[in-house]
Design an enzyme around this catalytic site. Structure first.
Site, PDB file in Angstrom:
ATOM      1  N   HIS A 311       0.836  -1.204   0.000  1.00  0.00           N
ATOM      2  CA  HIS A 311       0.000   0.000   0.000  1.00  0.00           C
ATOM      3  C   HIS A 311       0.873   1.257   0.000  1.00  0.00           C
ATOM      4  CE1 HIS A 311      -3.639   2.296   1.648  1.00  0.00           C
ATOM      5  NE2 HIS A 311      -2.640   3.134   1.886  1.00  0.00           N
ATOM      6  N   GLU A 312       1.844   1.301   0.907  1.00  0.00           N
ATOM      7  CA  GLU A 312       2.674   2.501   1.024  1.00  0.00           C
ATOM      8  C   GLU A 312       3.548   2.718  -0.199  1.00  0.00           C
ATOM      9  OE1 GLU A 312       2.365   4.887   3.235  1.00  0.00           O
ATOM     10  OE2 GLU A 312       0.706   3.701   4.029  1.00  0.00           O
ATOM     11  N   HIS A 315       2.161   4.799  -2.933  1.00  0.00           N
ATOM     12  CA  HIS A 315       2.080   6.241  -2.672  1.00  0.00           C
ATOM     13  C   HIS A 315       3.302   6.995  -3.188  1.00  0.00           C
ATOM     14  CE1 HIS A 315      -1.588   6.326  -0.452  1.00  0.00           C
ATOM     15  NE2 HIS A 315      -1.146   5.808   0.666  1.00  0.00           N
ATOM     16  N   ASP A 326      -5.230   7.979  -1.006  1.00  0.00           N
ATOM     17  CA  ASP A 326      -6.145   7.235  -0.140  1.00  0.00           C
ATOM     18  C   ASP A 326      -7.562   7.706  -0.430  1.00  0.00           C
ATOM     19  OD1 ASP A 326      -4.278   5.612   1.300  1.00  0.00           O
ATOM     20  OD2 ASP A 326      -3.635   7.417   2.359  1.00  0.00           O
TER      21      ASP A 326
END
Length: 360
Positions: A311-312, A315, A326
């Site tokens: 997920h990170e 970004h 998000d």
């Protein structure tokens, strides 16, 4: 918590997409009004326009108390660089302090300084707006049962660049790195005890899950439609390409385009934060609660270390361009996003990878 012209064209929201199909539990029940109260200061007034009490989750919304992406800021038709944080919050075991309880017709105000999370040193006229979705729980409860949409007024401000530049950046700090591990540029000197081994395992698992997800993105149209809301081109190859980019970044053979810290050194690990990214710096920081997660979750759509790392990494603009925001947390919120938003949503990738791994 923040971009390219493509994201501006898509109208990417700070929290969750405004173009979600209406339903009894997710129609617009709050009004958000933005007002300038200083050179770069904003006051947001949030009003419950409905006839029942709302329990609003603050995470990654206009009410978030941390230096997250609350508004979109434009100058001369282009987005102003966001310098704040993109956190992944723990979505289980939520407690009352993470919510705002707002009765019918009641209002709450939240003020923040744009210059603390945006580069406004150029000065001049800017346009500010906010739109998104807030997860909701029943009154006096903390289990998410729905969501409500919002869209603010459009605010124009004339910013003094010198004054704005004097505002301390919320996520400033020492950029010194120390000893670097080759894999995703782990700052090994930031790791204590078993943390380095845990992070290396998470990166290895993230790479493995991402490669499987990349294959599924090309070969499993039904899963693409479930999570990304389309199996048409160019979404399938684009999704696959992004998964492969994450896999390369998190693999042991990568030279690493991100810098990954085992621990926080910028003060972003607030209660509820598992990990966070500074997209303006391509830096990722784990928080103490990250190490309480399982390495891999055996529950569909559960959070774990591997998918949090995945997920990170989405970004980071050095990994995914344009980098993901998000826009929706959890399966229900992700399922509500339209295709144009799902492809730009970090949790879409982590949930899809988890689903392919577990056969959800």
């Amino acid at each position: 918590m923040q971009f390219t012209a493509l994201l501006a064209a898509l109208g990417a929201p700070l929290a969750l997409a405004a173009s979600i199909p209406a339903a009894a539990h997710n129609h617009t029940m709050i009004d958000v009004q933005l007002a300038a109260t200083g050179n770069s200061m904003i006051k947001a007034t949030i009003t419950n326009t409905g006839d029942r009490t709302l329990n609003l989750l603050k995470f990654n919304t206009i009410m978030d108390e941390h230096p997250t992406r609350k508004v979109m800021v434009y100058q001369d038709g282009a987005e102003v660089q966001f310098t704040g944080m993109l956190p992944r919050y723990k979505m289980s075991d939520l407690t009352p302090e993470y919510f705002v309880n707002l009765g019918p017709k009641a209002s709450v105000e939240h003020s923040f300084d744009l210059a603390a999370t945006h580069d406004l040193s150029r000065g001049g006229k800017i346009t500010v707006k906010a739109h998104g979705m807030v997860p909701t729980a029943e009154e006096n409860a903390t289990t998410i049962t729905g969501h409500t949409l919002y869209e603010s007024n459009e605010l124009t401000m004339d910013v003094d660049g010198k004054q704005a530049a004097a505002v301390e950046q919320a996520m400033g700090g020492d950029d010194s790195t120390g000893v670097i591990d080759k894999r995703s540029n782990i700052v090994t000197s930031s790791c204590r005890g078993s943390q380095l081994r845990v992070l290396q395992t998470a990166l290895s698992n993230a790479s493995r899950l991402s490669r499987a997800a990349a294959s599924a993105a090309q070969r499993n149209p039904s899963k693409m439609r479930e999570y990304f809301k389309t199996a048409d081109k160019p979404h399938r190859p684009e999704g696959a390409s992004r998964f492969l980019s994450v896999a390369r970044e998190s693999s042991s053979g990568s030279t690493g385009r991100t810098t990954y810290y085992c621990n926080d050194n910028r003060g972003g690990c607030h209660p509820g934060v598992l990990a966070y990214t500074l997209p303006s710096r391509n830096q990722v920081f784990n928080c103490p609660s990250y190490y309480q997660l399982p390495a891999l979750n055996n529950r569909c759509h559960g959070q774990d270390q591997a998918t949090t790392t995945l997920h990170e990494l989405t970004h980071n603009p050095a990994v995914v361009t344009p980098f993901c925001e998000d826009l929706g947390y959890g399966y229900q919120r992700v399922s509500a996003l339209p295709a144009s938003k799902a492809i730009q949503n970090a949790d879409t990738y982590s949930l899809f990878a988890n689903a392919i791994y577990l056969g959800c």
